[in-house]
Design a protein around this motif. Structure first.
Motif, PDB file in Angstrom:
ATOM      1  N   VAL A  33      78.556  70.276  86.704  1.00 18.44           N
ATOM      2  CA  VAL A  33      77.148  70.344  87.095  1.00 18.44           C
ATOM      3  C   VAL A  33      76.985  69.672  88.452  1.00 18.44           C
ATOM      4  O   VAL A  33      77.432  68.534  88.649  1.00 18.44           O
ATOM      5  CB  VAL A  33      76.248  69.661  86.049  1.00 18.44           C
ATOM      6  N   VAL A  34      76.376  70.379  89.397  1.00 19.71           N
ATOM      7  CA  VAL A  34      76.193  69.840  90.743  1.00 19.71           C
ATOM      8  C   VAL A  34      74.717  69.885  91.119  1.00 19.71           C
ATOM      9  O   VAL A  34      73.935  70.668  90.576  1.00 19.71           O
ATOM     10  CB  VAL A  34      77.027  70.618  91.791  1.00 19.71           C
ATOM     11  N   GLN A  35      74.374  69.048  92.062  1.00 20.49           N
ATOM     12  CA  GLN A  35      72.994  68.972  92.531  1.00 20.49           C
ATOM     13  C   GLN A  35      72.670  70.163  93.424  1.00 20.49           C
ATOM     14  O   GLN A  35      73.436  70.517  94.318  1.00 20.49           O
ATOM     15  CB  GLN A  35      72.779  67.668  93.298  1.00 20.49           C
ATOM     16  N   HIS A  36      71.541  70.813  93.147  1.00 15.69           N
ATOM     17  CA  HIS A  36      71.072  71.906  93.989  1.00 15.69           C
ATOM     18  C   HIS A  36      69.810  71.453  94.702  1.00 15.69           C
ATOM     19  O   HIS A  36      68.906  70.891  94.093  1.00 15.69           O
ATOM     20  CB  HIS A  36      70.781  73.151  93.131  1.00 15.69           C
ATOM     21  N   TRP A  59      78.121  74.163  89.072  1.00 21.02           N
ATOM     22  CA  TRP A  59      77.087  74.778  88.234  1.00 21.02           C
ATOM     23  C   TRP A  59      75.748  74.180  88.623  1.00 21.02           C
ATOM     24  O   TRP A  59      75.485  73.014  88.361  1.00 21.02           O
ATOM     25  CB  TRP A  59      77.386  74.535  86.758  1.00 21.02           C
ATOM     26  N   LYS A  60      74.924  74.986  89.264  1.00 20.06           N
ATOM     27  CA  LYS A  60      73.581  74.547  89.649  1.00 20.06           C
ATOM     28  C   LYS A  60      72.661  74.686  88.433  1.00 20.06           C
ATOM     29  O   LYS A  60      71.913  75.661  88.308  1.00 20.06           O
ATOM     30  CB  LYS A  60      73.073  75.369  90.833  1.00 20.06           C
ATOM     31  N   GLN A 111      71.899  73.236 100.836  1.00 24.28           N
ATOM     32  CA  GLN A 111      71.564  73.319  99.412  1.00 24.28           C
ATOM     33  C   GLN A 111      72.700  72.767  98.549  1.00 24.28           C
ATOM     34  O   GLN A 111      72.500  72.469  97.376  1.00 24.28           O
ATOM     35  CB  GLN A 111      71.246  74.765  99.024  1.00 24.28           C
ATOM     36  N   ASP A 112      73.912  72.662  99.118  1.00 26.36           N
ATOM     37  CA  ASP A 112      75.040  72.018  98.441  1.00 26.36           C
ATOM     38  C   ASP A 112      75.181  70.602  98.982  1.00 26.36           C
ATOM     39  O   ASP A 112      75.177  70.387 100.194  1.00 26.36           O
ATOM     40  CB  ASP A 112      76.344  72.793  98.696  1.00 26.36           C
ATOM     41  N   SER A 113      75.316  69.646  98.079  1.00 25.49           N
ATOM     42  CA  SER A 113      75.369  68.244  98.489  1.00 25.49           C
ATOM     43  C   SER A 113      76.806  67.771  98.709  1.00 25.49           C
ATOM     44  O   SER A 113      77.633  67.847  97.796  1.00 25.49           O
ATOM     45  CB  SER A 113      74.712  67.363  97.426  1.00 25.49           C
ATOM     46  N   PRO A 114      77.144  67.252  99.898  1.00 28.72           N
ATOM     47  CA  PRO A 114      78.471  66.672 100.142  1.00 28.72           C
ATOM     48  C   PRO A 114      78.776  65.476  99.242  1.00 28.72           C
ATOM     49  O   PRO A 114      79.941  65.103  99.091  1.00 28.72           O
ATOM     50  CB  PRO A 114      78.411  66.250 101.613  1.00 28.72           C
ATOM     51  N   GLU A 115      77.743  64.882  98.639  1.00 30.15           N
ATOM     52  CA  GLU A 115      77.973  63.752  97.737  1.00 30.15           C
ATOM     53  C   GLU A 115      78.788  64.155  96.514  1.00 30.15           C
ATOM     54  O   GLU A 115      79.344  63.297  95.812  1.00 30.15           O
ATOM     55  CB  GLU A 115      76.633  63.161  97.276  1.00 30.15           C
ATOM     56  N   GLU A 116      78.865  65.439  96.241  1.00 32.33           N
ATOM     57  CA  GLU A 116      79.643  65.933  95.098  1.00 32.33           C
ATOM     58  C   GLU A 116      81.146  65.977  95.404  1.00 32.33           C
ATOM     59  O   GLU A 116      81.961  66.072  94.487  1.00 32.33           O
ATOM     60  CB  GLU A 116      79.189  67.352  94.733  1.00 32.33           C
TER      61      GLU A 116
END
Length: 318
Positions: free
Chosen positions: A194-197, A120-121, A96-101
């Motif tokens: 802000v991160v991708q969820h 921040w999802k 659910q957490d993206s390594p791209e971040e």
């Protein structure tokens, strides 16, 4: 070493290979010098066997295996203890957490000199009633209590300076409040990104609705610890003295009133028949007990030893 990626997990055998390959692709495409630290929190599936295989293939993979399930905070504590990277990234193992971040999180710590960046999802893929709404209430209470203007305290995707993870002590269920622990340790350059969820791809969540109840209780605990951990007598002693004085003055007033009525031959009930006498006595006793609690807290604080909070059965490449 540039990056330490710390990943606590419990029964994530399906997601681990995909997560590992995804992280390695990001690391190689950005030419990072890295380590990946998997902490198996007592999994009952084949998670540890997969980690062993990954560690044999790649010396950058390190593994820690707990004898039983101790919780996410203890897993993070163990991972932080051996992390060597200049920047430490934490993320969950459920995809659910993206390594791209990771590259941007690294840049914010390394170049912008932040102490901690919390994910921040903003757009979530969880159930509104079971997770989103309780999470909003929980985060609002955490912001009000801590003074940190973060929208998502419980996001697993965070980035830290190495010195931060070495200076904070993550215990109990305090992984939700790592930014608050960092602030209390003197790190104030804290922000969010802000991160991708992503929707969960495999398995089910390991946390139930009770985590929000425990979260609020932990919030009260950390509020108390941030203000009175080093001086419990300041809280309990002050409350105790105040309550004792209120009870003592009340009892004194009852006694003076009784003597006045006796002196002037005014009919009156027995002191022991006056309910206010027992209220005053109870308040005095509670005040004394609170004062003693503060005194005992000071004694415990000065004689405590930090016990071992988890048992590690195996490690890999560490």
């Amino acid at each position: 070493m540039q990056l330490s990626i710390v990943i606590p997990l419990l029964n994530e055998e399906q997601s681990l290979p995909e997560l590992y390959n995804w992280i390695v692709d990001v690391m190689q495409s950005n030419s990072f010098f890295y380590e990946i630290i998997f902490i198996d929190d007592g999994s009952s599936d084949n998670s540890w066997q997969i980690i062993e295989k990954l560690a044999q293939e790649n010396q950058a993979v390190k593994g820690i295996h707990f004898r039983k399930n101790y919780g996410k905070s203890q897993a993070l504590h163990a991972g932080f203890k051996i992390a060597e990277g200049e920047v430490v990234i934490t993320m969950d193992a459920d995809l659910q957490d993206s390594p791209e971040e990771i590259p941007e999180l690294y840049r914010l710590i390394h170049e912008e000199n932040y102490d901690l960046i919390s994910g921040w999802k903003k757009k979530r893929y969880d159930s509104v009633l079971s997770k989103n709404l309780p999470s909003k209430l929980f985060n609002a209470a955490a912001r009000k209590t801590s003074g940190l203007k973060l929208h998502d305290f419980n996001c697993g995707l965070k980035a830290y300076k190495n010195s931060v993870v070495k200076d904070i002590d993550v215990y109990g269920e305090m992984h939700r409040y790592i930014p608050v622990l960092a602030k209390n340790a003197g790190y104030h350059h804290i922000d969010e990104k802000v991160v991708q969820h992503q929707a969960r791809k495999y398995g089910t969540t390991k946390f139930g609705a009770e985590r929000f109840i425990f979260g609020f209780l932990d919030l009260i605990t950390i509020w108390f610890l941030s203000r009175f951990a080093k001086r419990p007598m300041h809280l309990f002693g002050s409350l105790g003295v105040m309550m004792f004085l209120v009870g003592f003055v009340s009892a004194g007033w009852i006694g003076i009133s009784k003597l006045y009525k006796l002196w002037h031959h005014i009919p009156d009930i027995l002191v022991t028949d006056n309910p206010w006498f027992f209220i005053a006595l109870t308040v005095m006793i509670l005040g004394t007990l609170l004062f003693l609690a503060g005194f005992l807290g000071e004694l415990i604080l000065r004689t405590q030893k930090n016990p071992e909070r988890y048992k590690i059965s195996k490690t890999l490449n560490s």
